[in-house]
Design a protein around this motif. Structure first.
Motif, PDB file in Angstrom:
ATOM      1  N   CYS A   1      -6.395   0.233   5.708  1.00  0.00           N
ATOM      2  CA  CYS A   1      -5.398  -0.790   5.900  1.00  0.00           C
ATOM      3  C   CYS A   1      -5.764  -1.767   7.106  1.00  0.00           C
ATOM      4  CB  CYS A   1      -4.352  -0.213   6.328  1.00  0.00           C
ATOM      5  SG  CYS A   1      -2.699  -0.885   6.750  1.00  0.00           S
TER       6      CYS A   1
ATOM      7  N   HIS B   1       2.309  -0.822   4.267  1.00  0.00           N
ATOM      8  CA  HIS B   1       2.177  -2.415   4.689  1.00  0.00           C
ATOM      9  C   HIS B   1       1.840  -3.246   3.504  1.00  0.00           C
ATOM     10  CE1 HIS B   1       1.057  -0.269   8.537  1.00  0.00           C
ATOM     11  NE2 HIS B   1       1.629  -1.390   9.367  1.00  0.00           N
TER      12      HIS B   1
ATOM     13  N   LEU C   1       0.767  -1.214   0.103  1.00  0.00           N
ATOM     14  CA  LEU C   1      -0.068  -0.010  -0.013  1.00  0.00           C
ATOM     15  C   LEU C   1       0.875   1.228   0.128  1.00  0.00           C
ATOM     16  CD1 LEU C   1      -2.758  -0.985   2.576  1.00  0.00           C
ATOM     17  CD2 LEU C   1      -2.741  -1.381  -0.101  1.00  0.00           C
TER      18      LEU C   1
END
Length: 342
Positions: free
Chosen positions: A225, A210, A205
């Protein structure tokens, strides 16, 4: 005069042969007298100084001098006169012998693991902190910074101009794999537990860094997320170590972002050359080779521009030596005066 010479037998025994002047015989008869089995006469031959002698050679002979040594040697039976080939070999033997050796094939599993477990630049095992470029290649941040400072980036990474082109990523360590000496994958998906080894597709991302497996993003449908709960859009997902088609799509998107950023900066009066921000041009500044230059706002003096109203500009300018200096050449006799005026 008697002829006396020596014969070296196959059993390494030396025999002395004496011939009377009136005696005459051939080497074949001499072999028959020396060999116990007359049938084996054709299996042996005489040699003198390394050269074979015919069985029909008469004794005495000019070649065989006094006290010379003849060697009685066995004949070696071969398969022919072409180097020992007997004809029993198949054609396949020769094809294998002269076939070009192909390079060893690279194990696809080793190639895959090398790409996913190691830095794309230094080929060292991945260790935090890690960064990813806009094409999905993962680097150890320390190795990348050293290459940028030393300007040693390979051509395939010429799209990386600095850390601004990179994204800091956060990889989830597999419990018990903290040691660099551990074999196999070191990282995993924090949601599904799938190992980061190339068998499964992973996405990073861009907004938070992450890294998740495609399975986690597919099963848990969320616009935030799954670790830090930061909102993201579909364009924030970037495939890690993608296929050729996926890398081509990422490259196209990267080029589009550069063009878009350049247009926005030009609207704000900022010039961009090859994606680099050259800053805002002011006053008499010009952009030369991607760098700003200024003439300081001072105009060079020209005599023709200040000529009197009724004077011819060319004639008035000729009064000043700087106006036509390039038309004359100095000589070694008088360097202070131009040609035509001395």
């Amino acid at each position: 005069m008697q002829l006396q010479f020596f014969v070296r037998s196959p059993t390494h025994q030396t025999l002395t042969v004496t011939l009377e002047p009136t005696q005459s015989l051939t080497l074949r008869h001499l072999k028959s007298s020396l060999l116990p089995n007359p049938r084996s006469v054709s299996s042996f031959y005489f040699s003198l100084n390394g050269k074979p002698l015919s069985d029909s050679t008469l004794l005495p002979n000019p070649q065989i001098t006094q006290l010379s040594t003849l060697f009685l040697l066995p004949r070696i039976c071969g398969g022919g006169g072409d180097g020992g080939a007997t004809g029993a070999e198949s054609r396949d033997c020769y094809l294998k012998m002269y076939a070009d050796k192909k390079p060893d094939k690279i194990d696809p599993n080793e190639k895959r693991l090398g790409k996913w477990l190691n830095c794309a630049l230094s080929y060292e095992p991945l260790r935090e902190p890690c960064v990813i470029d806009k094409l999905g290649n993962i680097f150890n941040k320390e190795s990348l910074v050293e290459a940028l400072l030393g300007k040693k980036l390979p051509k395939e990474f010429r799209h990386i101009r600095g850390l601004k082109d990179m994204i800091n990523i956060k990889l989830s360590m597999i419990p018990g794999k903290e040691s660099e000496a551990a074999d196999g994958a070191t990282f995993q998906c924090p949601i599904t537990g799938l190992e980061f080894n190339g068998k499964y597709k992973f996405f990073a991302l861009r907004n938070c860094g992450h890294v998740f497996s495609a399975k986690a993003l597919k099963e848990v449908k969320s616009s935030a997320c799954l670790v830090c709960h930061k909102e993201f859009v579909e364009s924030d997902k970037m495939v890690v170590n993608g296929s050729e088609e996926e890398v081509a799509a990422l490259r196209e998107r990267m080029e589009g972002e550069k063009v878009k950023a350049g247009k926005e900066k030009k609207k704000r009066g900022i010039d961009v050359v090859d994606g680099k921000d050259c800053g805002k041009l002011e006053g008499n500044e010009k952009l030369e080779n991607g760098k700003k230059s200024s003439n300081g706002g001072v105009k060079k003096f020209r005599a023709m521009d200040v000529a009197p109203a009724n004077a011819t500009k060319e004639v008035y300018a000729s009064i000043f030596t700087s106006s036509r200096k390039s038309d004359f050449k100095e000589t070694y006799m008088c360097r202070s005066l131009p040609l035509g005026r001395n």
